[in-house]
Design an enzyme around this catalytic site. Structure first.
Site, PDB file in Angstrom:
ATOM      1  N   MET A 131       0.668  -1.266   0.023  1.00 17.84           N
ATOM      2  CA  MET A 131       0.061  -0.160   0.100  1.00 17.84           C
ATOM      3  C   MET A 131       0.967   1.225  -0.071  1.00 17.84           C
ATOM      4  O   MET A 131       1.601   1.440   0.856  1.00 17.84           O
ATOM      5  CB  MET A 131      -0.839   0.122   1.258  1.00 17.84           C
ATOM      6  N   PHE A 157      -0.325   5.700   6.671  1.00 14.39           N
ATOM      7  CA  PHE A 157       0.680   6.029   5.869  1.00 14.39           C
ATOM      8  C   PHE A 157       1.172   4.452   5.226  1.00 14.39           C
ATOM      9  O   PHE A 157       0.597   3.584   5.238  1.00 14.39           O
ATOM     10  CB  PHE A 157       1.801   6.684   6.322  1.00 14.39           C
ATOM     11  N   GLY A 158       2.383   4.695   4.506  1.00  9.26           N
ATOM     12  CA  GLY A 158       2.663   3.648   3.487  1.00  9.26           C
ATOM     13  C   GLY A 158       2.918   2.106   4.217  1.00  9.26           C
ATOM     14  O   GLY A 158       3.473   2.243   5.445  1.00  9.26           O
ATOM     15  N   SER A 159       2.695   1.167   3.764  1.00 13.68           N
ATOM     16  CA  SER A 159       2.317  -0.114   4.722  1.00 13.68           C
ATOM     17  C   SER A 159       1.942  -1.373   3.646  1.00 13.68           C
ATOM     18  O   SER A 159       2.191  -1.495   2.445  1.00 13.68           O
ATOM     19  CB  SER A 159       1.479  -0.173   5.687  1.00 13.68           C
ATOM     20  N   ARG A 160       1.841  -2.607   4.330  1.00 10.79           N
ATOM     21  CA  ARG A 160       1.726  -3.632   3.448  1.00 10.79           C
ATOM     22  C   ARG A 160       0.688  -4.596   4.359  1.00 10.79           C
ATOM     23  O   ARG A 160       0.615  -4.535   5.550  1.00 10.79           O
ATOM     24  CB  ARG A 160       3.093  -4.404   3.177  1.00 10.79           C
TER      25      ARG A 160
END
Length: 221
Positions: free
Chosen positions: A104, A189-192
């Site tokens: 993501m 925020f950005g992640s998985r």
């Protein structure tokens, strides 16, 4: 047209088009929005405040976009994607399961959803590092491990924090009943997100494919 005729439905009125703010956004959004409001009012009186008002207003707009939480229409059958993003990898696991990892970016919706209808068997927070979510070593990052008891058996889902995303906000606790596509938590925020398909289940997605949480089917019919 008679009085009994149904009113025309516009695209704005459809559930799919309605967007709200994600639960758990307030600690980040409220202080930023208040700062933008204060500096914006000050800038109306003195242009010197514009140097502070412009970036805070831009940051507030960015956060409103990031914390958006659109409505979704879950598929009726199958295991659905829990995250918006791009399929980063599809890996067979030693126990027969298949891990589907979805990356993501900060531009994606970061509200995650239940892959199937069932019961939350466990929710466990695990401490870890904060390497970039696209890095293989990110599986050892700060994360929340979910186990769902479903008609297809146990399904494990892992929310993984990234370099910027250092806060995972679960919405549910162990024992909660959940519907497919229901919101289960937020990663800031950005992640998985990793979903482990049960043994014998063939993935329907491919590496590089974009997914939509609550709508993209992960398993093949």
């Amino acid at each position: 047209m008679s009085d009994d005729s149904p009113a025309p439905t516009s695209a704005v009125d459809t559930p799919r088009s309605r967007v709200r703010l994600a639960k758990g956004a307030s600690p980040w959004l409220v202080p930023t929005a208040l700062t933008a409001a204060v500096t914006g009012c000050a800038a109306l009186r003195s242009r010197r405040w514009a140097f502070a008002a412009v970036p805070t207003l831009a940051l507030t707009g960015g956060m409103l976009w990031f914390f958006r939480d659109p409505e979704r229409t879950p598929v009726e059958d199958g295991i659905i994607a829990s995250a918006d993003g791009v399929v980063q990898s599809i890996d067979p696991w030693p126990d027969g399961r298949t891990r589907v990892a979805t990356f993501m970016s900060p531009l994606n919706v970061h509200v995650n959803r239940a892959p199937l209808t069932g019961v939350v068997k466990s929710v466990e927070h695990k401490a870890g590092g904060f390497v970039p979510a696209f890095n293989k070593e990110s599986e050892h990052n700060e994360r929340v491990v979910w186990v769902f008891d479903t008609p297809r058996g146990e399904i494990e889902l892992i929310q993984i924090a990234g370099t910027v995303a250092r806060r995972i906000v679960p919405y549910l606790e162990a024992g909660a009943e959940v519907e497919v596509g229901e919101r289960i938590g937020l990663i800031r925020f950005g992640s998985r997100v990793d979903v482990y398909l049960p043994p014998g289940v063939e993935p329907a997605v491919t590496v590089g494919q974009r997914t939509t949480a609550g709508e993209t089917r992960l398993d093949r019919v």
